[in-house]
Write a protein that holds these residues in place. Structure first.
Motif, short mmCIF file in Angstrom:
data_model
loop_
_atom_site.label_atom_id
_atom_site.label_comp_id
_atom_site.label_asym_id
_atom_site.label_seq_id
_atom_site.Cartn_x
_atom_site.Cartn_y
_atom_site.Cartn_z
N TRP A 228 0.88 -1.19 0.00
CA TRP A 228 0.00 0.00 0.00
C TRP A 228 0.91 1.23 0.00
CZ3 TRP A 228 -3.53 1.40 4.77
CH2 TRP A 228 -4.16 2.63 4.51
N ARG A 229 0.98 1.90 -1.15
CA ARG A 229 1.84 3.06 -1.29
C ARG A 229 1.17 4.26 -0.62
NH1 ARG A 229 2.06 2.30 -7.69
NH2 ARG A 229 -0.12 1.88 -7.14
N VAL A 230 1.47 4.45 0.65
CA VAL A 230 0.83 5.53 1.41
C VAL A 230 1.25 6.89 0.86
CG1 VAL A 230 0.55 6.55 3.70
CG2 VAL A 230 0.72 4.06 3.45
N ARG A 231 2.48 6.98 0.42
CA ARG A 231 3.00 8.24 -0.13
C ARG A 231 3.55 7.99 -1.53
NH1 ARG A 231 7.31 12.26 2.98
NH2 ARG A 231 7.30 13.94 1.42
N ARG A 232 2.75 8.31 -2.54
CA ARG A 232 3.13 8.04 -3.92
C ARG A 232 4.16 9.04 -4.42
NH1 ARG A 232 -0.76 5.24 -7.12
NH2 ARG A 232 0.68 5.62 -8.84
N GLU A 233 5.13 8.54 -5.19
CA GLU A 233 6.14 9.39 -5.82
C GLU A 233 5.94 9.38 -7.33
OE1 GLU A 233 8.19 11.38 -4.48
OE2 GLU A 233 8.06 10.80 -2.37
N ASP A 234 4.73 9.77 -7.75
CA ASP A 234 4.38 9.87 -9.16
C ASP A 234 3.91 11.29 -9.46
OD1 ASP A 234 4.85 7.22 -10.13
OD2 ASP A 234 3.06 6.54 -9.05
N SER A 235 3.65 11.55 -10.72
CA SER A 235 3.13 12.86 -11.10
C SER A 235 1.74 13.06 -10.48
CB SER A 235 3.04 12.97 -12.62
OG SER A 235 2.08 12.04 -13.12
N ALA A 236 1.34 14.33 -10.35
CA ALA A 236 0.03 14.64 -9.77
C ALA A 236 -1.10 14.01 -10.58
CB ALA A 236 -0.16 16.15 -9.67
N SER A 237 -0.99 14.05 -11.90
CA SER A 237 -2.05 13.48 -12.74
C SER A 237 -2.17 11.97 -12.55
CB SER A 237 -1.79 13.80 -14.21
OG SER A 237 -0.56 13.23 -14.64
N LYS A 238 -1.03 11.31 -12.40
CA LYS A 238 -1.06 9.86 -12.20
C LYS A 238 -1.63 9.51 -10.83
CE LYS A 238 1.83 5.83 -13.11
NZ LYS A 238 3.19 5.37 -13.52
N ARG A 239 -1.29 10.32 -9.82
CA ARG A 239 -1.84 10.06 -8.48
C ARG A 239 -3.35 10.23 -8.47
NH1 ARG A 239 2.56 13.26 -6.80
NH2 ARG A 239 1.15 14.95 -6.19
N TRP A 240 -3.84 11.28 -9.11
CA TRP A 240 -5.28 11.51 -9.15
C TRP A 240 -5.99 10.41 -9.93
CZ3 TRP A 240 -8.23 14.15 -6.14
CH2 TRP A 240 -7.74 15.28 -5.49
N ALA A 241 -5.41 10.00 -11.05
CA ALA A 241 -6.01 8.92 -11.84
C ALA A 241 -6.10 7.63 -11.02
CB ALA A 241 -5.20 8.69 -13.11
N SER A 242 -5.05 7.34 -10.24
CA SER A 242 -5.06 6.13 -9.43
C SER A 242 -6.09 6.22 -8.31
CB SER A 242 -3.66 5.90 -8.82
OG SER A 242 -2.73 5.58 -9.83
#
Length: 257
Positions: A132-146
């Motif tokens: 469970w990736r509590v703190r994602r290190e991706d772009s904002a758009s990818k985090r929102w999509a997920s």
């Protein structure tokens, strides 16, 4: 010549499966980190599945395997996708329990002992420990999509899993191989495991930015494929429930009664 049983190397207690497509620059460091994380923890092997990469992944893995007896390398003849690469690796695995990590290096191998500890603390009904990736290190758009995708999936599948797309997982090999195989099935492992009668547990893990290369997925493409896959998984959950049986031990006194 067959070695005496006392001198034969013990089989691995854990198989680490790493699917990879065009990750030549990320794999050597990732393999070093897996070794560092598990060297003093358990007997392990690494099964790296090259999904017909067209960069220098094959050469990078060959160089890594030259001084790593615990590394096994498989290569697809044609590109088949991440789910197929995972299944290829799990089928080749020699251990009863399998851990998976993405080949891009964003999953942290230092979390593997944490997953193993979670398994040690759980009962036998839990056959999947999902990162469970509590703190994602991706772009904002990818985090929102997920986040949107996870919310829709959870509402429809009721799998109680906050991050089904995380690549780092630990599961029982036989339970995985009993699941229906289809493209992108790796995104629905918690729901499929629960359908098979097993419990799943989410474990907080680290997440890192990609060091080299680019993601193989875009948000739109992932969403379009995800809608079709979600409909298929919903069909499976509704149409084909799996039965779980416990073996009954019959005593001799019962036979006489």
């Amino acid at each position: 010549m067959n070695l005496p049983s006392s001198r034969r190397p013990l089989p691995p207690a854990l198989s680490v499966v790493v699917p990879a497509y065009n990750e030549a620059d990320n794999l050597p460091a990732l393999l070093d980190e897996i070794d560092a994380a598990l060297r003093h923890v358990t007997r392990y092997e690494i099964v790296c599945v090259d999904d017909a990469s067209d960069d220098d992944t094959a050469a990078a893995l060959a160089a890594c395997a030259a001084n790593r007896p615990q590394l096994r390398v498989l290569r697809h003849r044609a590109r088949s996708g991440q789910s197929a690469a995972l299944r290829t690796g799990v089928k080749a695995a020699r251990a009863d329990w399998v851990a998976t990590l993405d080949g891009d290096g964003q999953n942290d191998p230092a979390d593997l002992p944490r997953l193993l500890q979670a398994r040690a603390d759980a009962d036998d009904s839990v056959r999947l420990f999902a990162g469970w990736r509590v703190r994602r290190e991706d772009s904002a758009s990818k985090r929102w999509a997920s986040r949107i995708a996870n919310a829709i999936r959870t509402r429809l599948l009721h799998d109680a899993t906050p991050d089904t797309g995380c690549g780092i997982k630990l599961f029982a090999r036989d339970a995985f191989l009993d699941l229906p195989a289809f493209d992108h099935m790796h995104r629905f492992l918690p729901a499929l495991m629960q359908r098979a009668g097993w419990r799943t547990l989410s474990v907080p893990v680290n997440h890192r930015p990609r060091r080299h290369g680019q993601s193989k997925y875009d948000n739109l493409g992932r969403a379009l494929v995800g809608i079709s896959d979600l409909r298929g998984v919903l069909w499976l959950l509704r149409r084909n429930p799996c039965a779980v049986a416990d073996e009954r031990i019959i005593r001799s006194t019962e036979l006489l009664s």
